[in-house]
Design a protein around this motif. Structure first.
Motif, PDB file in Angstrom:
ATOM      1  N   LEU A   1       0.817  -1.215   0.000  1.00 42.70           N
ATOM      2  CA  LEU A   1       0.000   0.000   0.000  1.00 42.70           C
ATOM      3  C   LEU A   1       0.855   1.270   0.000  1.00 42.70           C
ATOM      4  CD1 LEU A   1      -2.854  -0.905   2.516  1.00 42.70           C
ATOM      5  CD2 LEU A   1      -3.037  -0.643   0.027  1.00 42.70           C
ATOM      6  N   ILE A   2       1.912   1.261   0.781  1.00 41.98           N
ATOM      7  CA  ILE A   2       2.796   2.426   0.835  1.00 41.98           C
ATOM      8  C   ILE A   2       3.433   2.664  -0.528  1.00 41.98           C
ATOM      9  CG2 ILE A   2       4.968   3.299   1.803  1.00 41.98           C
ATOM     10  CD1 ILE A   2       4.070   1.940   4.471  1.00 41.98           C
ATOM     11  N   LYS A   3       3.947   1.614  -1.139  1.00 45.64           N
ATOM     12  CA  LYS A   3       4.581   1.726  -2.457  1.00 45.64           C
ATOM     13  C   LYS A   3       3.567   2.181  -3.506  1.00 45.64           C
ATOM     14  CE  LYS A   3       7.649   0.709  -5.734  1.00 45.64           C
ATOM     15  NZ  LYS A   3       8.779   1.491  -6.054  1.00 45.64           N
ATOM     16  N   LYS A   4       2.384   1.637  -3.462  1.00 41.94           N
ATOM     17  CA  LYS A   4       1.340   1.979  -4.431  1.00 41.94           C
ATOM     18  C   LYS A   4       0.935   3.447  -4.316  1.00 41.94           C
ATOM     19  CE  LYS A   4      -3.430   0.912  -5.625  1.00 41.94           C
ATOM     20  NZ  LYS A   4      -4.635   0.222  -5.211  1.00 41.94           N
ATOM     21  N   ASN A   5       0.816   3.945  -3.094  1.00 42.73           N
ATOM     22  CA  ASN A   5       0.303   5.295  -2.881  1.00 42.73           C
ATOM     23  C   ASN A   5       1.360   6.390  -2.860  1.00 42.73           C
ATOM     24  OD1 ASN A   5      -2.708   5.064  -2.430  1.00 42.73           O
ATOM     25  ND2 ASN A   5      -1.929   3.445  -1.128  1.00 42.73           N
ATOM     26  N   THR A   6       2.611   6.028  -2.629  1.00 45.49           N
ATOM     27  CA  THR A   6       3.661   7.050  -2.572  1.00 45.49           C
ATOM     28  C   THR A   6       4.691   6.902  -3.685  1.00 45.49           C
ATOM     29  OG1 THR A   6       5.160   5.807  -1.139  1.00 45.49           O
ATOM     30  CG2 THR A   6       3.459   7.164  -0.059  1.00 45.49           C
ATOM     31  N   GLY A   7       4.776   5.702  -4.242  1.00 47.46           N
ATOM     32  CA  GLY A   7       5.809   5.427  -5.230  1.00 47.46           C
ATOM     33  C   GLY A   7       7.153   5.112  -4.604  1.00 47.46           C
ATOM     34  N   LEU A   8       7.184   5.055  -3.269  1.00 50.69           N
ATOM     35  CA  LEU A   8       8.436   4.811  -2.553  1.00 50.69           C
ATOM     36  C   LEU A   8       8.312   3.596  -1.653  1.00 50.69           C
ATOM     37  CD1 LEU A   8       9.082   8.463  -1.353  1.00 50.69           C
ATOM     38  CD2 LEU A   8      10.240   7.310  -3.242  1.00 50.69           C
ATOM     39  N   ARG A   9       9.428   2.922  -1.469  1.00 56.30           N
ATOM     40  CA  ARG A   9       9.469   1.861  -0.475  1.00 56.30           C
ATOM     41  C   ARG A   9       9.469   2.501   0.910  1.00 56.30           C
ATOM     42  NH1 ARG A   9      10.078  -2.920  -2.795  1.00 56.30           N
ATOM     43  NH2 ARG A   9      11.093  -3.064  -4.801  1.00 56.30           N
ATOM     44  N   PHE A  10       9.078   1.730   1.910  1.00 59.73           N
ATOM     45  CA  PHE A  10       8.894   2.250   3.262  1.00 59.73           C
ATOM     46  C   PHE A  10      10.118   2.993   3.787  1.00 59.73           C
ATOM     47  CE2 PHE A  10       9.013   1.505   7.927  1.00 59.73           C
ATOM     48  CZ  PHE A  10       7.919   2.283   8.274  1.00 59.73           C
ATOM     49  N   MET A  11      11.293   2.376   3.706  1.00 62.66           N
ATOM     50  CA  MET A  11      12.498   3.010   4.256  1.00 62.66           C
ATOM     51  C   MET A  11      12.869   4.279   3.500  1.00 62.66           C
ATOM     52  SD  MET A  11      13.180   1.623   7.039  1.00 62.66           S
ATOM     53  CE  MET A  11      14.601   2.640   7.356  1.00 62.66           C
ATOM     54  N   LYS A  12      12.653   4.301   2.185  1.00 58.25           N
ATOM     55  CA  LYS A  12      12.918   5.520   1.406  1.00 58.25           C
ATOM     56  C   LYS A  12      11.962   6.626   1.836  1.00 58.25           C
ATOM     57  CE  LYS A  12      16.012   4.533  -1.852  1.00 58.25           C
ATOM     58  NZ  LYS A  12      17.210   5.263  -2.107  1.00 58.25           N
ATOM     59  N   LEU A  13      10.728   6.275   2.088  1.00 59.85           N
ATOM     60  CA  LEU A  13       9.734   7.247   2.548  1.00 59.85           C
ATOM     61  C   LEU A  13      10.137   7.820   3.905  1.00 59.85           C
ATOM     62  CD1 LEU A  13       6.955   8.631   2.232  1.00 59.85           C
ATOM     63  CD2 LEU A  13       5.967   6.615   3.324  1.00 59.85           C
TER      64      LEU A  13
END
Length: 65
Positions: free
Chosen positions: A18-30
């Protein structure tokens, strides 16, 4: 990720998706991006040492910041 997935009652894999889908970033990058954004604001607008800023944004050591 563990704490976040427990709060939302999702598996870690689904939360990550969900994080990748909605932000375009992996969790740690976010998380790193958010920390660096906060650090930039502190550096621009506060009279604090690098050590204090690194502590405020969640680093254990200013060397890792």
């Amino acid at each position: 990720m563990d704490s976040l997935s427990k709060v939302f009652h999702y598996s870690e894999a689904y939360m990550s998706f969900l994080i990748k889908k909605n932000t375009g970033l992996r969790f740690m990058k976010l998380i790193t991006g958010l920390k660096m954004s906060d650090a930039c604001e502190y550096l621009k607008n506060a009279n604090m040492t690098i050590e204090k800023i690194s502590e405020l944004i969640g680093y254990n050591s200013s060397d890792h910041f």
